[in-house]
Design a protein around this motif. Structure first.
Motif, PDB file in Angstrom:
ATOM      1  N   LEU A  79       1.577   6.437  -6.992  1.00  0.00           N
ATOM      2  CA  LEU A  79       0.441   7.235  -7.425  1.00  0.00           C
ATOM      3  C   LEU A  79       0.715   8.725  -7.225  1.00  0.00           C
ATOM      4  O   LEU A  79       0.425   9.550  -8.100  1.00  0.00           O
ATOM      5  CB  LEU A  79      -0.820   6.825  -6.664  1.00  0.00           C
ATOM      6  N   SER A  80       1.297   9.091  -6.094  1.00  0.00           N
ATOM      7  CA  SER A  80       1.637  10.491  -5.837  1.00  0.00           C
ATOM      8  C   SER A  80       2.645  11.004  -6.850  1.00  0.00           C
ATOM      9  O   SER A  80       2.530  12.127  -7.351  1.00  0.00           O
ATOM     10  CB  SER A  80       2.206  10.652  -4.429  1.00  0.00           C
ATOM     11  N   SER A 120       2.401   1.683  -3.436  1.00  0.00           N
ATOM     12  CA  SER A 120       1.355   2.114  -4.366  1.00  0.00           C
ATOM     13  C   SER A 120       1.027   3.595  -4.172  1.00  0.00           C
ATOM     14  O   SER A 120       0.856   4.343  -5.133  1.00  0.00           O
ATOM     15  CB  SER A 120       0.098   1.278  -4.182  1.00  0.00           C
ATOM     16  N   ALA A 121       0.946   4.033  -2.908  1.00  0.00           N
ATOM     17  CA  ALA A 121       0.649   5.433  -2.616  1.00  0.00           C
ATOM     18  C   ALA A 121       1.763   6.345  -3.110  1.00  0.00           C
ATOM     19  O   ALA A 121       1.511   7.419  -3.673  1.00  0.00           O
ATOM     20  CB  ALA A 121       0.422   5.626  -1.128  1.00  0.00           C
ATOM     21  N   ARG A 156       0.825  -1.208   0.000  1.00  0.00           N
ATOM     22  CA  ARG A 156       0.000   0.000   0.000  1.00  0.00           C
ATOM     23  C   ARG A 156       0.859   1.259   0.000  1.00  0.00           C
ATOM     24  O   ARG A 156       0.551   2.228  -0.689  1.00  0.00           O
ATOM     25  CB  ARG A 156      -0.910   0.026   1.227  1.00  0.00           C
ATOM     26  N   LEU A 157       1.942   1.250   0.765  1.00  0.00           N
ATOM     27  CA  LEU A 157       2.826   2.412   0.818  1.00  0.00           C
ATOM     28  C   LEU A 157       3.507   2.624  -0.517  1.00  0.00           C
ATOM     29  O   LEU A 157       3.582   3.754  -1.022  1.00  0.00           O
ATOM     30  CB  LEU A 157       3.865   2.237   1.930  1.00  0.00           C
TER      31      LEU A 157
END
Length: 77
Positions: free
Chosen positions: A13-14, A9-10, A6-7
């Motif tokens: 995405l950012s 991916s975040a 998740r980290l």
């Protein structure tokens, strides 16, 4: 220390959002078709003169091109 999916991916995405806003939209230009002017006489020295003659022939613009400096009229394809 293991980074979670998740980290990662975040962060990805950012990064993608940041680069897309910095780069801005992509500008796509239409193709331009060139046709040699039928009314222009002599070597093409002035771009403005060429464009004016092309406008009398029904084209929106004209340019001086080539080694022999001929007037070519431009129109969107």
């Amino acid at each position: 220390m293991k980074l979670s999916l998740r980290l990662i991916s975040a962060i990805l995405l950012s990064f993608m959002l940041l680069t897309s806003t910095v780069m801005g939209p992509v500008k796509v230009e239409a193709r331009v078709c060139e046709t040699r002017s039928q009314k222009f006489k002599g070597p093409c020295v002035s771009e403005n003169n060429c464009a004016n003659v092309c406008q009398t022939e029904g084209f929106p613009d004209g340019d001086c091109n080539g080694i022999l400096r001929r007037c070519y009229c431009n129109s969107p394809c």
